[in-house]
Design a protein around this motif. Structure first.
Motif, mmCIF file in Angstrom:
data_model
loop_
_atom_site.group_PDB
_atom_site.id
_atom_site.type_symbol
_atom_site.label_atom_id
_atom_site.label_comp_id
_atom_site.label_asym_id
_atom_site.label_seq_id
_atom_site.Cartn_x
_atom_site.Cartn_y
_atom_site.Cartn_z
ATOM 1 N N UNK A 117 10.083 22.845 88.959
ATOM 2 C CA UNK A 117 8.920 21.970 88.788
ATOM 3 C C UNK A 117 7.743 22.461 89.621
ATOM 4 N N UNK A 118 8.024 22.908 90.821
ATOM 5 C CA UNK A 118 6.971 23.411 91.699
ATOM 6 C C UNK A 118 6.311 24.648 91.117
ATOM 7 N N UNK A 119 7.101 25.573 90.570
ATOM 8 C CA UNK A 119 6.555 26.783 89.960
ATOM 9 C C UNK A 119 5.678 26.435 88.758
ATOM 10 N N UNK A 120 6.161 25.497 87.931
ATOM 11 C CA UNK A 120 5.397 25.089 86.736
ATOM 12 C C UNK A 120 4.065 24.462 87.134
ATOM 13 N N UNK A 121 4.080 23.618 88.144
ATOM 14 C CA UNK A 121 2.847 22.978 88.591
ATOM 15 C C UNK A 121 1.901 23.983 89.240
ATOM 16 N N UNK A 122 2.443 24.980 89.906
ATOM 17 C CA UNK A 122 1.609 26.018 90.503
ATOM 18 C C UNK A 122 0.882 26.817 89.423
ATOM 19 N N UNK A 123 1.587 27.113 88.339
ATOM 20 C CA UNK A 123 0.959 27.800 87.206
ATOM 21 C C UNK A 123 -0.117 26.921 86.590
ATOM 22 N N UNK A 124 0.215 25.622 86.422
ATOM 23 C CA UNK A 124 -0.764 24.682 85.863
ATOM 24 C C UNK A 124 -1.996 24.576 86.750
ATOM 25 N N UNK A 125 -1.774 24.604 88.075
ATOM 26 C CA UNK A 125 -2.901 24.534 89.008
ATOM 27 C C UNK A 125 -3.792 25.753 88.868
ATOM 28 N N UNK A 126 -3.183 26.926 88.684
ATOM 29 C CA UNK A 126 -3.964 28.146 88.503
ATOM 30 C C UNK A 126 -4.791 28.120 87.239
ATOM 31 N N UNK A 127 -4.156 27.711 86.141
ATOM 32 C CA UNK A 127 -4.876 27.608 84.856
ATOM 33 C C UNK A 127 -5.997 26.581 84.964
ATOM 34 N N UNK A 128 -5.682 25.442 85.603
ATOM 35 C CA UNK A 128 -6.665 24.379 85.795
ATOM 36 C C UNK A 128 -7.873 24.889 86.582
ATOM 37 N N UNK A 129 -7.598 25.655 87.646
ATOM 38 C CA UNK A 129 -8.672 26.187 88.485
ATOM 39 C C UNK A 129 -9.537 27.174 87.706
ATOM 40 N N UNK A 130 -8.904 28.038 86.928
ATOM 41 C CA UNK A 130 -9.644 29.036 86.147
ATOM 42 C C UNK A 130 -10.576 28.363 85.151
ATOM 43 N N UNK A 131 -10.063 27.360 84.428
ATOM 44 C CA UNK A 131 -10.877 26.711 83.405
ATOM 45 C C UNK A 131 -11.960 25.829 84.005
ATOM 46 N N UNK A 132 -11.613 25.054 85.038
ATOM 47 C CA UNK A 132 -12.582 24.096 85.582
ATOM 48 C C UNK A 132 -13.608 24.738 86.504
ATOM 49 N N UNK A 133 -13.315 25.931 86.998
ATOM 50 C CA UNK A 133 -14.242 26.571 87.927
ATOM 51 C C UNK A 133 -14.794 27.872 87.373
ATOM 52 N N UNK A 134 -13.931 28.832 87.154
ATOM 53 C CA UNK A 134 -14.402 30.164 86.747
ATOM 54 C C UNK A 134 -15.069 30.139 85.373
ATOM 55 N N UNK A 135 -14.369 29.619 84.379
ATOM 56 C CA UNK A 135 -14.925 29.595 83.030
ATOM 57 C C UNK A 135 -16.100 28.625 82.934
ATOM 58 N N UNK A 136 -15.970 27.480 83.611
ATOM 59 C CA UNK A 136 -17.060 26.501 83.596
ATOM 60 C C UNK A 136 -18.330 27.081 84.199
ATOM 61 N N UNK A 137 -18.173 27.908 85.235
ATOM 62 C CA UNK A 137 -19.332 28.554 85.849
ATOM 63 C C UNK A 137 -20.049 29.466 84.863
ATOM 64 N N UNK A 138 -19.274 30.220 84.107
ATOM 65 C CA UNK A 138 -19.864 31.144 83.140
ATOM 66 C C UNK A 138 -20.621 30.397 82.055
ATOM 67 N N UNK A 139 -20.013 29.325 81.547
ATOM 68 C CA UNK A 139 -20.677 28.544 80.493
ATOM 69 C C UNK A 139 -21.900 27.833 81.062
ATOM 70 N N UNK A 140 -21.770 27.298 82.286
ATOM 71 C CA UNK A 140 -22.911 26.637 82.927
ATOM 72 C C UNK A 140 -24.056 27.597 83.167
ATOM 73 N N UNK A 141 -23.731 28.802 83.588
ATOM 74 C CA UNK A 141 -24.759 29.822 83.810
ATOM 75 C C UNK A 141 -25.491 30.133 82.510
ATOM 76 N N UNK A 142 -24.730 30.219 81.423
ATOM 77 C CA UNK A 142 -25.344 30.498 80.119
ATOM 78 C C UNK A 142 -26.275 29.360 79.710
ATOM 79 N N UNK A 143 -25.875 28.121 80.004
ATOM 80 C CA UNK A 143 -26.722 26.977 79.663
ATOM 81 C C UNK A 143 -28.036 27.011 80.433
ATOM 82 N N UNK A 144 -27.973 27.386 81.715
ATOM 83 C CA UNK A 144 -29.203 27.493 82.514
ATOM 84 C C UNK A 144 -30.134 28.521 81.895
ATOM 85 N N UNK A 145 -29.585 29.679 81.547
ATOM 86 C CA UNK A 145 -30.398 30.758 80.982
ATOM 87 C C UNK A 145 -31.032 30.349 79.657
#
Length: 304
Positions: free
Chosen positions: A52-80
């Motif tokens: 369960x801990x391993x599964x949640x750790x993977x979910x946390x990583x995916x969650x972080x990538x989508x909510x931060x890294x990818x969101x930043x890229x889309x947000x940057x595009x919106x500003x431009x």
């Protein structure tokens, strides 16, 4: 660089980013539970907690990538994109950055989410798969669900919600989070193809590319929900395009459902709200002048 500085500031101030850290906190709690179970229980329970801990750790990583890294890229595009487009002579980004639409909504005593969403659709025209959402969302202050609108953009395999009338415009949110946080649901999804099948939408998208032809603030009411019919039809679908056609000569104040007779919005008032991000009401002199303009157009409309 300007867009990146804005995005960094928005991440620090955006409280909803706590969602990034929820799975991480749960992982730490499970890790502690694993250590505890390891010494007081059998191996079977230990391995269940470990998996369960391993599964949640993977979910946390995916969650972080989508909510931060990818969101930043889309947000940057919106500003431009927003910096390249204009509304009533000002950059669209100025409206988003200073929260003009939410403040106008408070001033008018009704939201301008439909106008804000239609503007976003025009800004994002030809930038991938987008759709105009008509839905309902829960408003805690009123303790009820109300009609609402937002734009969704498909990127990195999922749909992202852009809501410049409620949310920080530089940080889009995966739609599943948006729907959960705002207790929202869909009434109608209007694809980009359907939205721009209206000639006036294509004309407006072209007009906002030039500040001199961008005076369509009031005409954005064409893409609001009509007060007639089944509450799913846009005003442009009920009343036709000719009623909202922009002449290019002046701002027409006779449009329905955009201007309240008791709360006028003129070019002067728009500028005041843009210049001062904390402004909730127009200056008294501008307000009185706006009322006079409305009376003039009302008299002209009744005599024609």
């Amino acid at each position: 660089m300007y867009a990146l500085r804005i995005l960094k500031k928005s991440i620090i101030t955006h409280k909803r980013l706590i969602l990034n850290f929820v799975p991480v906190v749960i992982c730490f709690m499970l890790s502690y539970a694993i250590l505890y179970v390891r010494y007081v229980s059998d191996k079977k329970i230990y391995w269940i907690f470990y998996i369960l801990s391993i599964m949640l750790l993977i979910a946390a990583g995916v969650n972080f990538i989508y909510l931060t890294c990818y969101a930043l890229e889309i947000g940057k595009k919106n500003v431009e994109l927003s910096c390249r487009c204009f509304l009533n002579g000002f950059q669209v980004w100025e409206y988003e950055w200073t929260g003009v639409f939410p403040r106008f909504g408070a001033y008018l005593k009704h939201g301008l989410c439909f106008e804000a969403t239609s503007l976003m659709m025009m800004v994002w025209k030809d930038q991938g798969e987008t759709r105009y959402i008509l839905g309902k969302a829960y408003i805690p202050d009123l303790r009820r669900w109300e009609l609402h609108s937002w734009m969704e953009v498909k990127a990195y395999g999922i749909w992202w919600a852009f809501d410049s009338s409620w949310m920080w415009p530089t940080h889009p949110m995966p739609r599943i989070y948006y729907l959960l946080i705002n207790q929202a649901f869909y009434i109608r999804k209007i694809s980009s193809t359907e939205f721009f099948s209206h000639k006036i939408a294509r004309d407006f998208a072209k007009s906002i590319q030039n500040p001199r032809t961008s005076y369509i603030f009031h005409n954005l009411a064409a893409f609001g929900i009509s007060s007639c019919g089944d509450k799913k039809s846009l005003m442009i679908e009920v009343y036709g395009e000719s009623r909202f056609r922009h002449s290019g000569e002046f701002v027409d104040l006779r449009l329905i459902n955009t201007i309240d007779r008791k709360s006028p919005i003129t070019q002067r008032i728009i500028k005041e709200f843009l210049v001062k991000p904390t402004r909730r009401l127009p200056k008294k002199k501008s307000f009185r002048a706006g009322l006079k303009v409305q009376k003039f157009f009302a008299k002209k409309a009744s005599s024609s």
